[in-house]
Design an enzyme around this catalytic site. Sequence first.
Site, PDB file in Angstrom:
ATOM      1  N   ARG A 148       0.525  -1.326   0.019  1.00 44.44           N
ATOM      2  CA  ARG A 148      -0.092  -0.056   0.173  1.00 44.44           C
ATOM      3  C   ARG A 148       0.945   1.053   0.313  1.00 44.44           C
ATOM      4  NH1 ARG A 148      -1.813  -3.320   4.309  1.00 44.44           N
ATOM      5  NH2 ARG A 148      -3.908  -4.258   3.559  1.00 44.44           N
ATOM      6  N   HIS A 246      -2.015   2.632  -6.114  1.00 44.30           N
ATOM      7  CA  HIS A 246      -3.495   0.995  -5.736  1.00 44.30           C
ATOM      8  C   HIS A 246      -2.977   0.149  -7.121  1.00 44.30           C
ATOM      9  CE1 HIS A 246      -6.092  -1.027  -3.293  1.00 44.30           C
ATOM     10  NE2 HIS A 246      -6.498  -1.640  -3.847  1.00 44.30           N
ATOM     11  N   TYR A 281      -9.196  -8.133  -4.906  1.00 47.76           N
ATOM     12  CA  TYR A 281      -8.030  -7.616  -6.192  1.00 47.76           C
ATOM     13  C   TYR A 281      -7.264  -8.631  -7.688  1.00 47.76           C
ATOM     14  CZ  TYR A 281      -7.023  -4.170  -2.183  1.00 47.76           C
ATOM     15  OH  TYR A 281      -6.904  -3.402  -1.701  1.00 47.76           O
TER      16      TYR A 281
END
Length: 306
Positions: A148, A246, A281
Amino acid sequence: MWPLLERFAEYLRFELSASEATLRSYQSDLHDLARFIAGEDDQSEPDWGAVDELLLRRYLAQLGKRCGKATRMRHMAALRSFFKFCMRHEVIDRDPTARIHNPKQDHPLATPLTVDQVFGLLSMPDSTTPAGKRNLALLELLYSSGLRVAEAVGLDVHDVDPDLGLVRVRGKGDKERLVPVGRAALTAIDDWIEQRGPIRARANEDADGEPLFINLRGSRLSQRWVRTVMKRCLLAAGLPSDASPHSLRHSFATHLLDGGADLRSIQEMLGHSSLSTTQRYTHVSLDLLNKVYDSAHPRARKKKKK
């Protein structure tokens, strides 16, 4: 700050290890509720014990007229945490959020960058300058380890172990994990560290540890700055401008899965507590799924040999 909210902020900071961003958001959300209860002109702390479910439902209905779903979700998280804190300290005898459900949240699947697009992005920083070396090291690390943005800018120099090829990451809730780092990222980080020393020495910033990624004034990079650099590199590479740091984390997970990594390993590297979070994800093409099925399942539609 009102006394009860100040105690709640200390609870978030010291017991839950909440980030500064979470602290600011929760305080803002609770002040918004207080203004709704007491009126815009009343600066006194409201009687939190008088807050009931009906009042909260009226507040949430009003909030829904001016805020999006994600913001309402955050408000609910702040309210639940605060009123549980009030119950724990006997400020109230009934949790007014107990029967209020969260709004259903959409989870649109972000489109990961392709391998070629990632390589194009990584070719954008000018590695002949200190800033370019730093930008390359940062982008390489984000893609190599799926960090992150907050985790990457929070790294100190000693968190990277080049001998073992690992980086020690402090994730959400201050949980630590070890994540592998690829050779390309380690090389870029090593090149940047050679430039970093003189910049940091001129800064005289001893209070902030030894941040790995610093600006040219010697201070730790901000998350906003990382997003700005990412946008510049995307535009220079002619890539989709709606991608973000991201997107590199998402691409990291997707490319690992496409390459044969199992979901549990990816979950550990991403630092997810729930496997269902990891699944959001990842994006696998139907063709790849069919190939895996056909090659692995004993009752699959395997092609006959001629």
